[in-house]
Design a protein around this motif. Structure first.
Motif, PDB file in Angstrom:
ATOM      1  N   PRO A 134       0.800  -1.228   0.000  1.00 44.95           N
ATOM      2  CA  PRO A 134       0.000   0.000   0.000  1.00 44.95           C
ATOM      3  C   PRO A 134       0.833   1.279   0.000  1.00 44.95           C
ATOM      4  CG  PRO A 134      -0.061  -1.044   2.152  1.00 44.95           C
ATOM      5  CD  PRO A 134       0.658  -1.986   1.237  1.00 44.95           C
ATOM      6  N   ASN A 135       2.104   1.181   0.344  1.00 49.05           N
ATOM      7  CA  ASN A 135       2.965   2.368   0.383  1.00 49.05           C
ATOM      8  C   ASN A 135       3.974   2.407  -0.754  1.00 49.05           C
ATOM      9  OD1 ASN A 135       1.725   3.212   2.811  1.00 49.05           O
ATOM     10  ND2 ASN A 135       3.000   1.784   3.945  1.00 49.05           N
ATOM     11  N   MET A 136       3.792   1.555  -1.740  1.00 45.59           N
ATOM     12  CA  MET A 136       4.724   1.474  -2.860  1.00 45.59           C
ATOM     13  C   MET A 136       4.579   2.704  -3.746  1.00 45.59           C
ATOM     14  SD  MET A 136       6.980  -0.295  -4.440  1.00 45.59           S
ATOM     15  CE  MET A 136       7.650  -0.613  -6.034  1.00 45.59           C
ATOM     16  N   THR A 137       5.619   3.512  -3.794  1.00 43.57           N
ATOM     17  CA  THR A 137       5.594   4.689  -4.679  1.00 43.57           C
ATOM     18  C   THR A 137       6.896   4.834  -5.461  1.00 43.57           C
ATOM     19  OG1 THR A 137       6.358   6.102  -2.871  1.00 43.57           O
ATOM     20  CG2 THR A 137       3.972   5.988  -3.244  1.00 43.57           C
ATOM     21  N   ASP A 138       7.889   4.025  -5.152  1.00 48.01           N
ATOM     22  CA  ASP A 138       9.169   4.110  -5.852  1.00 48.01           C
ATOM     23  C   ASP A 138       9.267   2.982  -6.871  1.00 48.01           C
ATOM     24  OD1 ASP A 138      11.750   4.449  -6.731  1.00 48.01           O
ATOM     25  OD2 ASP A 138      12.672   3.696  -4.888  1.00 48.01           O
ATOM     26  N   PHE A 139       9.100   3.337  -8.126  1.00 43.21           N
ATOM     27  CA  PHE A 139       9.155   2.352  -9.200  1.00 43.21           C
ATOM     28  C   PHE A 139      10.441   2.498 -10.018  1.00 43.21           C
ATOM     29  CE2 PHE A 139       4.678   2.811  -8.214  1.00 43.21           C
ATOM     30  CZ  PHE A 139       4.274   1.491  -8.118  1.00 43.21           C
ATOM     31  N   SER A 140      11.469   3.086  -9.421  1.00 43.03           N
ATOM     32  CA  SER A 140      12.710   3.355 -10.157  1.00 43.03           C
ATOM     33  C   SER A 140      13.371   2.081 -10.666  1.00 43.03           C
ATOM     34  CB  SER A 140      13.683   4.146  -9.281  1.00 43.03           C
ATOM     35  OG  SER A 140      13.976   3.437  -8.096  1.00 43.03           O
ATOM     36  N   SER A 141      13.173   0.961 -10.010  1.00 39.76           N
ATOM     37  CA  SER A 141      13.800  -0.282 -10.455  1.00 39.76           C
ATOM     38  C   SER A 141      12.919  -1.059 -11.429  1.00 39.76           C
ATOM     39  CB  SER A 141      14.141  -1.157  -9.253  1.00 39.76           C
ATOM     40  OG  SER A 141      12.979  -1.481  -8.546  1.00 39.76           O
ATOM     41  N   PHE A 142      11.754  -0.542 -11.746  1.00 41.58           N
ATOM     42  CA  PHE A 142      10.837  -1.215 -12.660  1.00 41.58           C
ATOM     43  C   PHE A 142      11.170  -0.880 -14.112  1.00 41.58           C
ATOM     44  CE2 PHE A 142       6.852  -2.675 -10.327  1.00 41.58           C
ATOM     45  CZ  PHE A 142       7.497  -2.805  -9.124  1.00 41.58           C
ATOM     46  N   GLY A 143      10.926  -1.847 -14.964  1.00 45.56           N
ATOM     47  CA  GLY A 143      11.001  -1.645 -16.405  1.00 45.56           C
ATOM     48  C   GLY A 143       9.725  -2.203 -17.013  1.00 45.56           C
ATOM     49  N   TYR A 144       9.328  -1.678 -18.136  1.00 47.19           N
ATOM     50  CA  TYR A 144       8.071  -2.093 -18.759  1.00 47.19           C
ATOM     51  C   TYR A 144       8.349  -2.526 -20.181  1.00 47.19           C
ATOM     52  CZ  TYR A 144       6.751   0.738 -14.798  1.00 47.19           C
ATOM     53  OH  TYR A 144       6.662   1.258 -13.536  1.00 47.19           O
ATOM     54  N   VAL A 145       7.885  -3.712 -20.533  1.00 46.56           N
ATOM     55  CA  VAL A 145       8.086  -4.258 -21.869  1.00 46.56           C
ATOM     56  C   VAL A 145       6.719  -4.486 -22.487  1.00 46.56           C
ATOM     57  CG1 VAL A 145       9.062  -6.146 -23.216  1.00 46.56           C
ATOM     58  CG2 VAL A 145      10.216  -5.388 -21.135  1.00 46.56           C
ATOM     59  N   PHE A 146       6.547  -4.001 -23.684  1.00 41.40           N
ATOM     60  CA  PHE A 146       5.285  -4.151 -24.396  1.00 41.40           C
ATOM     61  C   PHE A 146       5.490  -5.159 -25.516  1.00 41.40           C
ATOM     62  CE2 PHE A 146       5.389  -0.130 -22.306  1.00 41.40           C
ATOM     63  CZ  PHE A 146       4.123   0.000 -21.771  1.00 41.40           C
ATOM     64  N   ALA A 147       4.495  -5.998 -25.725  1.00 43.04           N
ATOM     65  CA  ALA A 147       4.592  -7.040 -26.737  1.00 43.04           C
ATOM     66  C   ALA A 147       3.942  -6.574 -28.025  1.00 43.04           C
ATOM     67  CB  ALA A 147       3.925  -8.316 -26.253  1.00 43.04           C
ATOM     68  N   HIS A 148       4.735  -6.562 -29.051  1.00 42.61           N
ATOM     69  CA  HIS A 148       4.297  -6.308 -30.417  1.00 42.61           C
ATOM     70  C   HIS A 148       3.379  -5.091 -30.567  1.00 42.61           C
ATOM     71  CE1 HIS A 148       3.944  -7.247 -34.589  1.00 42.61           C
ATOM     72  NE2 HIS A 148       2.632  -7.287 -34.517  1.00 42.61           N
ATOM     73  N   CYS A 149       3.996  -3.934 -30.459  1.00 44.97           N
ATOM     74  CA  CYS A 149       3.261  -2.696 -30.738  1.00 44.97           C
ATOM     75  C   CYS A 149       3.073  -2.578 -32.242  1.00 44.97           C
ATOM     76  CB  CYS A 149       4.051  -1.484 -30.242  1.00 44.97           C
ATOM     77  SG  CYS A 149       4.351  -1.490 -28.477  1.00 44.97           S
ATOM     78  N   LYS A 150       2.005  -1.936 -32.653  1.00 41.45           N
ATOM     79  CA  LYS A 150       1.811  -1.714 -34.079  1.00 41.45           C
ATOM     80  C   LYS A 150       2.918  -0.804 -34.600  1.00 41.45           C
ATOM     81  CE  LYS A 150      -3.135  -2.363 -34.039  1.00 41.45           C
ATOM     82  NZ  LYS A 150      -4.435  -1.785 -34.297  1.00 41.45           N
ATOM     83  N   ARG A 151       3.035  -0.725 -35.892  1.00 43.18           N
ATOM     84  CA  ARG A 151       4.078   0.077 -36.512  1.00 43.18           C
ATOM     85  C   ARG A 151       4.132   1.468 -35.874  1.00 43.18           C
ATOM     86  NH1 ARG A 151       4.160   2.068 -42.627  1.00 43.18           N
ATOM     87  NH2 ARG A 151       6.275   2.852 -42.643  1.00 43.18           N
ATOM     88  N   ARG A 152       5.282   1.887 -35.504  1.00 36.57           N
ATOM     89  CA  ARG A 152       5.562   3.145 -34.811  1.00 36.57           C
ATOM     90  C   ARG A 152       4.891   3.195 -33.434  1.00 36.57           C
ATOM     91  NH1 ARG A 152       4.271   7.834 -38.911  1.00 36.57           N
ATOM     92  NH2 ARG A 152       2.255   7.132 -38.237  1.00 36.57           N
ATOM     93  N   GLY A 153       4.442   2.045 -32.933  1.00 38.33           N
ATOM     94  CA  GLY A 153       3.753   1.994 -31.658  1.00 38.33           C
ATOM     95  C   GLY A 153       4.639   2.293 -30.473  1.00 38.33           C
ATOM     96  N   LYS A 154       5.933   1.972 -30.596  1.00 43.26           N
ATOM     97  CA  LYS A 154       6.851   2.209 -29.486  1.00 43.26           C
ATOM     98  C   LYS A 154       6.893   3.679 -29.101  1.00 43.26           C
ATOM     99  CE  LYS A 154      10.639   0.168 -31.081  1.00 43.26           C
ATOM    100  NZ  LYS A 154      11.938  -0.536 -31.085  1.00 43.26           N
ATOM    101  N   LYS A 155       6.681   4.531 -30.063  1.00 42.90           N
ATOM    102  CA  LYS A 155       6.710   5.971 -29.805  1.00 42.90           C
ATOM    103  C   LYS A 155       5.341   6.486 -29.345  1.00 42.90           C
ATOM    104  CE  LYS A 155      10.387   6.697 -33.115  1.00 42.90           C
ATOM    105  NZ  LYS A 155      11.514   7.296 -32.485  1.00 42.90           N
TER     106      LYS A 155
END
Length: 123
Positions: free
Chosen positions: A4-25
């Motif tokens: 409930p007190n988690m506010t530091d996400f500095s060590s997190f990374g996010y990976v998205f699977a198969h974005c549409k063309r130019r989706g990464k941006k």
């Protein structure tokens, strides 16, 4: 589940699977729009911090892996590993099932392992 007190996400990374063309941006813009549209409805401060962190980390470009084409997977993994590790993951995550449910699940797994072992025994 996140604590409930988690506010530091500095060590997190996010990976998205198969974005549409130019989706990464576009991920950054889509997340920003989502938060702007739903900000009043998001009561959970942890969720709000998580979304804000995702927005910040996708500002330039999102990490993306196409499940059908894995040539970029190694670079994504290297980038994720380079993140600063959590100092105390026990504070960041909390169990999301009761101790009683955990005990029942452990008993069930134990029975399944025993049965699987017995079925593989050669007479």
């Amino acid at each position: 589940m996140m604590g409930p007190n988690m506010t530091d996400f500095s060590s997190f990374g996010y990976v998205f699977a198969h974005c549409k063309r130019r989706g990464k941006k576009r991920v950054h813009k889509q997340l920003s729009g989502f938060l702007k549209t739903n900000e009043d409805d998001i009561d959970d401060p942890v969720l709000k911090c998580l979304i804000q962190d995702m927005i910040e980390k996708t500002k330039h470009e999102a990490l993306e892996i196409d499940p059908l084409e894995n040539s970029e997977a190694e670079g994504v993994l290297e980038e994720l590993v380079s993140n600063t590790p959590m100092t105390n993951p026990g504070d960041a995550f909390v169990p999301f099932i009761s101790e009683q449910s955990t005990n029942k699940l452990q008993a069930q797994v134990s029975r399944m392992v025993t049965r699987a072992s017995q079925s593989l025994e050669i007479d």
